[in-house]
Design an enzyme around this catalytic site. Structure first.
Site, PDB file in Angstrom:
ATOM      1  N   GLY A 268     -24.263   9.218  30.583  1.00  0.00           N
ATOM      2  CA  GLY A 268     -24.837   9.518  31.919  1.00  0.00           C
ATOM      3  C   GLY A 268     -23.612  10.967  31.976  1.00  0.00           C
ATOM      4  N   MET A 270     -19.388  14.019  33.080  1.00  0.00           N
ATOM      5  CA  MET A 270     -18.857  13.467  32.682  1.00  0.00           C
ATOM      6  C   MET A 270     -17.739  14.735  33.478  1.00  0.00           C
ATOM      7  SD  MET A 270     -17.055  13.008  29.840  1.00  0.00           S
ATOM      8  CE  MET A 270     -14.396  13.558  30.084  1.00  0.00           C
ATOM      9  N   GLU A 271     -16.367  13.902  33.891  1.00  0.00           N
ATOM     10  CA  GLU A 271     -15.792  14.293  34.744  1.00  0.00           C
ATOM     11  C   GLU A 271     -15.214  15.163  34.070  1.00  0.00           C
ATOM     12  OE1 GLU A 271     -15.429  11.075  32.621  1.00  0.00           O
ATOM     13  OE2 GLU A 271     -13.349  10.984  32.479  1.00  0.00           O
ATOM     14  N   ASN A 272     -15.168  16.341  33.435  1.00  0.00           N
ATOM     15  CA  ASN A 272     -14.611  17.561  33.449  1.00  0.00           C
ATOM     16  C   ASN A 272     -13.883  18.293  34.328  1.00  0.00           C
ATOM     17  OD1 ASN A 272     -15.820  16.938  30.767  1.00  0.00           O
ATOM     18  ND2 ASN A 272     -17.492  18.173  31.843  1.00  0.00           N
ATOM     19  N   GLU A 305     -18.259  10.281  38.711  1.00  0.00           N
ATOM     20  CA  GLU A 305     -17.493  11.919  38.279  1.00  0.00           C
ATOM     21  C   GLU A 305     -16.877  12.063  38.924  1.00  0.00           C
ATOM     22  OE1 GLU A 305     -17.834  11.280  35.238  1.00  0.00           O
ATOM     23  OE2 GLU A 305     -19.492   9.516  35.456  1.00  0.00           O
ATOM     24  N   GLU A 327     -11.666   4.149  33.456  1.00  0.00           N
ATOM     25  CA  GLU A 327     -12.966   3.887  33.726  1.00  0.00           C
ATOM     26  C   GLU A 327     -13.508   2.555  34.326  1.00  0.00           C
ATOM     27  OE1 GLU A 327     -14.952   5.984  33.229  1.00  0.00           O
ATOM     28  OE2 GLU A 327     -14.389   7.134  31.437  1.00  0.00           O
TER      29      GLU A 327
HETATM   30  N1  PHE Z   1     -16.335   9.519  30.099  1.00  0.00           N
HETATM   31  C1  PHE Z   1     -17.890   9.269  31.342  1.00  0.00           C
HETATM   32  C2  PHE Z   1     -17.712   8.381  32.088  1.00  0.00           C
HETATM   33  O1  PHE Z   1     -17.291   6.991  32.449  1.00  0.00           O
HETATM   34  C3  PHE Z   1     -18.228   8.896  30.496  1.00  0.00           C
HETATM   35  C4  PHE Z   1     -18.153  10.001  29.035  1.00  0.00           C
HETATM   36  C5  PHE Z   1     -17.427   9.028  27.785  1.00  0.00           C
HETATM   37  C6  PHE Z   1     -19.409  10.763  28.489  1.00  0.00           C
HETATM   38  C7  PHE Z   1     -18.013   9.651  26.752  1.00  0.00           C
HETATM   39  C8  PHE Z   1     -19.741  11.144  27.663  1.00  0.00           C
HETATM   40  C9  PHE Z   1     -18.572  11.074  26.929  1.00  0.00           C
HETATM   41  O2  PHE Z   1     -17.601   8.865  33.257  1.00  0.00           O
HETATM   42 ZN    ZN Z   2     -16.024   6.991  33.690  1.00  0.00          ZN
END
Ligand code: PHE
Ligand code: ZN
Length: 880
Positions: A268, A270-272, A305, A327
């Site tokens: 969906g 990604m929280e970079n 995110e 999560e």
């Molecule tokens: N960490 C992301 C989320 O939950 C999900 C995710 C996991 C995206 C692995 C890409 C790869 O917000």
């Molecule tokens: Zn997440």
């Protein structure tokens, strides 16, 4: 190594890294086929590691160009490099630096992990272990470093250059064709939060000042020409930032916050850190191309995110076994945000529907695992509803058990104590043990034990003693690798409902806690309530206070009374669902549909009264009440020897009869709820559309001729995608030429809108008719489909795999089709392939014939040479 022989990674084997990396300087020259990456890593021995240990860096499909230690080229005898590892057998026993050069081909990266291109845009995805596809590294979340990133590219190809943190320099290079940007992120972070973006992108932006007074520039980047669709995401971002300040006291901590939408993305979003990268499905919205549901998910995922900035980034996970630490908690936070922005009960109902559909079914099958798994072969297979949604339920139960105040202070303590660290579930729980004074050791079993507990409840009223005794018992079915189960701590929020509302709860039982919660922490217990001058109807598990199955010895008549009289909205909804579920389980399991006529009558009568009453005051809730449990819900409840055709037939019959009995009121509802003004995605109008369209759906089954007319008119008149999609969905229930015409009209109306056509693909893949498999095969050749794009695959192929009767065709053709696609997709994108293979997760509950066919399809996948670890792992666990 063949994927089936991949090593099992175990929680008990965790040990700290022998080496740490304090800073990372990356110098990346972007090129479609030859991207050059220079990394400067400042390493030092970890005081908590083994002294004198070798340095083993992770890689994945890498080739080492050059290596220098403290700026001196390293003698080839002193290291060994393979695509998967770079080893220095005897590194210096002191801090030192490593310079590494690698070359990447982002254009050829179809796995969408590491550095890849999406519609010409360079982007990265590093969680869980994609950074090792960029450079050799200690790619584990407990190694946290400060990053400085220089990006260089041709201006024409990548005018926008983004990375984590704050921009510290940017300039044109001599000649004017190329440029660079330098980004610095002062917050130490694990490699999985690294990101870069380079490409042609438009953006919308807005200045923001945090409650603490920090000025932040917010921006949402999208494909050129789509900036008009980025406003809702930006607006959602502002609202969730304010909410996090107000509700959790969390402020943002950089000068910029960027969101970038890309069209090829495995998940969906990604929280970079400071640079969230999104699947464009969860960013782009305007009334013509996004539905009410899309607006709501964009709001929720933008928030999810963003909230990770504190729960995930500032405090990250020590190891991937702790994935639910970030999560589950972050899902809980985004659910709370959406509840506050919209209707809390309706949000809860929607979340519980999802939990049951995805997590309960996972828990009941071969892929069941604890919220915190203890072993894995491929971590990417553990981004599951159990870790996310059940993980959020565990947090919600914790809050119910210790109370709002201790929960809030526990969160504050967690933020204060664990900030800047890579933490564990134990460290998280310790904070709540301290603020609540409660021993949470038993509660912590929720993290360890897989499977959905069943709570059996029975009650007796004693008129003479004016008392009511409630017996509660729990049990959890065995799951793979966990044959023995312990009783869990189950908070049962309850009320006793009398003729004119809730009766006072009074009991000397220590199991009854403040706020009307009975804590079931033993195999069984009884609670006697006193001072009751009438026989109450128990309203149990209010607000769905625990992720369990409830078996209640309450008659349908009493449940229907609760549907009107319960003060708890969730349980009002649940009461009706329970009546329908029971009847459908009986009919679906036996194949005898005889009993359904009477039940349809009772349900229709209850709904008619409801619709005539105050129902329309909360249309979103009314829409939920009108929606019966789906065939998959019934199949899951039956649980064994399931014949999907029988389940579907029962469901159809009940829906048809209710639809026919209510044809008048439903048509009136449909006519009366038509929105006058221009489209708004706000909860109010969205709720009215939901009710109106739910009515249309029931009418499509109960009065198809009338519904077909209304549907075509609605499609023609609609000024928004929500109403058009609802018309399409209703029409798919009515076979015939009009349906095919509407399908064709939809496609030409939205040609060039891939995200809308995904919904069109999916609507067709879900048609519960024999011809659907051929239709889907045909659509794979349609220009709207593309096997390399995860959204397209999930829409068409994933849609088909979610089609209960057609995926589970009695001839096995559905299984063979999906298995074949999994094998093919696996060569390009293992993550998408393994998720698709997860569609088989309920195969063991099927009747013998289908079970054998599903099993051989799985076996065919498992026997395929050269499988990815992702697919091999799912295949093996599904068959075990
Ligand atoms: N960490 C992301 C989320 O939950 C999900 C995710 C996991 C995206 C692995 C890409 C790869 O917000
Ligand atoms: Zn997440």
């Amino acid at each position: 190594m063949p994927a089936e022989d991949a090593p099992m990674i175990r929680l008990e084997d965790y040990r700290p890294s022998d080496w740490l990396i304090d800073t990372v300087d990356l110098d990346i020259v972007l090129d479609a086929t030859k991207t050059r990456v220079r990394a400067l890593l400042k390493l030092r021995p970890n005081p908590h590691g083994r002294p004198g240990a070798p340095l083993v860096l992770d890689g994945d499909e890498l080739t080492l160009g050059s290596i220098a230690l403290d700026d001196v080229p390293l003698d080839p005898g002193l290291y060994s490099a393979t695509p998967q590892t770079l080893t220095l057998a005897s590194p210096p026993d002191r801090p030192f630096s490593l310079r590494l050069e690698t070359e990447l081909d982002p254009g050829a990266n179809t796995k969408l992990m590491g550095l890849y291109r999406s519609s010409g845009v360079y982007c990265t995805q590093c969680e869980a272990d994609g950074f090792r596809r960029i450079t050799y590294f200690l790619d584990r979340p407990d190694v946290m470093s400060v990053y400085t990133v220089r990006l260089e590219a041709a201006k024409a190809e990548a005018p926008v250059l983004l990375a984590n943190g704050n921009l510290v320099a940017a300039a044109e290079l001599p000649g004017g064709e190329r440029h660079f940007a330098v980004w610095h992120d002062p917050h130490p972070k694990p490699a999985y939060l690294f990101a870069l973006v380079g490409g042609k992108l438009d953006h919308v932006r807005q200045p923001y000042v945090t409650a603490e007074g920090r000025k932040v520039e917010l921006a949402v980047y999208v494909e050129p020409g789509k900036a008009g669709r980025a406003g809702w995401a930006l607006d959602s971002l502002v609202r969730c930032m304010r909410w996090d300040e107000r509700v959790f006291g969390r402020n943002y901590d950089l000068d910029v916050f960027n969101v970038v939408a890309v069209s090829d993305f495995n998940m969906g979003a990604m929280e970079n850190k400071g640079l969230n990268i999104f699947n464009d499905k969860y960013v782009l919205a305007d009334p013509q191309t996004a539905s009410d549901g899309d607006y709501a998910s964009i709001e929720a995922i933008i928030a999810h995110e963003y909230f990770h900035n504190w729960t995930g980034n500032r405090i990250t996970c020590r190891d991937w076994f702790q994935l639910c630490l970030k999560e589950g908690l972050t899902v809980f936070r985004d659910q709370e945000f959406s509840s506050d922005e919209r209707s809390r009960p309706v949000k809860r109902i929607a979340d519980v529907r999802t939990l049951r559909a995805t997590q309960f079914s996972e828990d009941a099958g071969p892929l069941a695992h604890p919220v915190r798994p203890r072993a894995y072969k491929e971590i990417n297979n553990f981004y599951t509803p159990t870790v996310y949604e059940k993980g959020a339920e565990v947090i919600r139960m914790l809050k119910v058990l210790i109370g709002d105040d201790a929960f809030e202070r526990g969160m504050d303590l967690y933020f204060e104590r664990c900030d800047g660290t890579a933490a564990t579930i134990e460290e998280f729980l310790d904070c709540f043990i301290e603020t609540s004074g409660q021993d949470l050791a038993h509660f912590a079993q929720w993290y360890e034990q897989a499977g959905t507990p069943t709570v059996v409840a029975a009650g007796r009223y004693d008129a003479a003693a004016k008392s009511y005794t409630l017996d509660l018992a729990q049990s959890t079915p065995r799951t793979p690798g966990q044959p023995q189960k312990v009783p869990l701590v189950i908070p049962v929020a309850l009320g006793l409902v009398g003729r004119s509302g809730d009766l006072p709860l009074s009991s000397i039982s220590p199991a009854l806690k403040a706020g009307g919660v009975v804590v079931l922490d033993q195999p069984s217990l009884s609670v006697t309530f006193t001072g009751l001058s009438e026989a109450p109807a128990p309203s149990l598990l209010r607000g769905f206070s625990a992720p369990v199955r409830l078996e209640l010895d309450l008659g349908d008549a009493e449940l229907l009374r609760l549907f009107t009289a319960d003060s708890d909205s969730f349980n009002r909804w649940q009461a009706l669902q329970t009546v329908a579920t029971r009847a459908l389980v009986r009919a679906g399991a036996s194949g005898d549909l005889g009993g359904l006529d009477a039940k349809a009558g009772e349900l229709a009568q209850a709904l008619e009264g409801f619709l005539a009453g105050p129902a329309t005051a909360d249309p979103a809730f009314a829409a939920q009440a009108l929606r019966l449990p789906g065939p998959a819900d019934i199949a899951r409840e039956i649980g064994k020897d399931v014949d999907p055709d029988a389940v579907f037939a029962a469901h159809r019959k009940l829906a048809r009869e209710i639809g026919a009995a209510l044809a008048g009121p439903l048509a009136a509802l449909h006519a009366g709820l038509r929105e006058a003004g221009p489209y708004s995605p706000a909860a109010g109008p969205a709720g009215r559309r939901a009710l109106r369209n739910e009515a249309l759906g029931l009418l499509a089954l109960g009065a198809p001729a009338e519904a077909s007319r209304l549907t075509q008119a609605q499609f023609a008149d609609a000024d928004n995608l929500t109403d058009r999609l609802a018309a399409l969905a209703a029409m798919t229930l009515i076979p015939g030429e009009a349906r095919e015409e509407l399908i064709a009209r939809f496609a030409s109306l939205y040609a060039g809108e891939p995200l809308v056509l995904d919904k069109w693909l999916m609507a067709q893949a879900l048609i519960p008719e024999d011809g659907t498999l051929d239709r889907v095969r045909g659509l794979m050749g349609h220009p709207a489909f593309s096997p390399g794009n995860p959204n397209r695959v999930r829409a068409l192929i994933g849609g088909f795999a979610a089609n209960l009767t057609q995926f589970n065709r009695a001839d096995g053709a559905g299984y063979g089709f999906i298995a074949g696609i999994v094998i093919e997709l696996d060569r390009a994108n293992p993550q998408v392939a393994s998720r698709l293979l997860g569609s088989f997760k309920s195969w063991r509950m099927l009747e013998d014939g289908r079970r054998e066919l599903a099993k051989s399809a799985l076996a065919m996948v498992a026997a395929t040479p050269g499988l990815s670890r992702d697919v091999a792992d799912i295949a093996a666990r599904s068959l075990a």
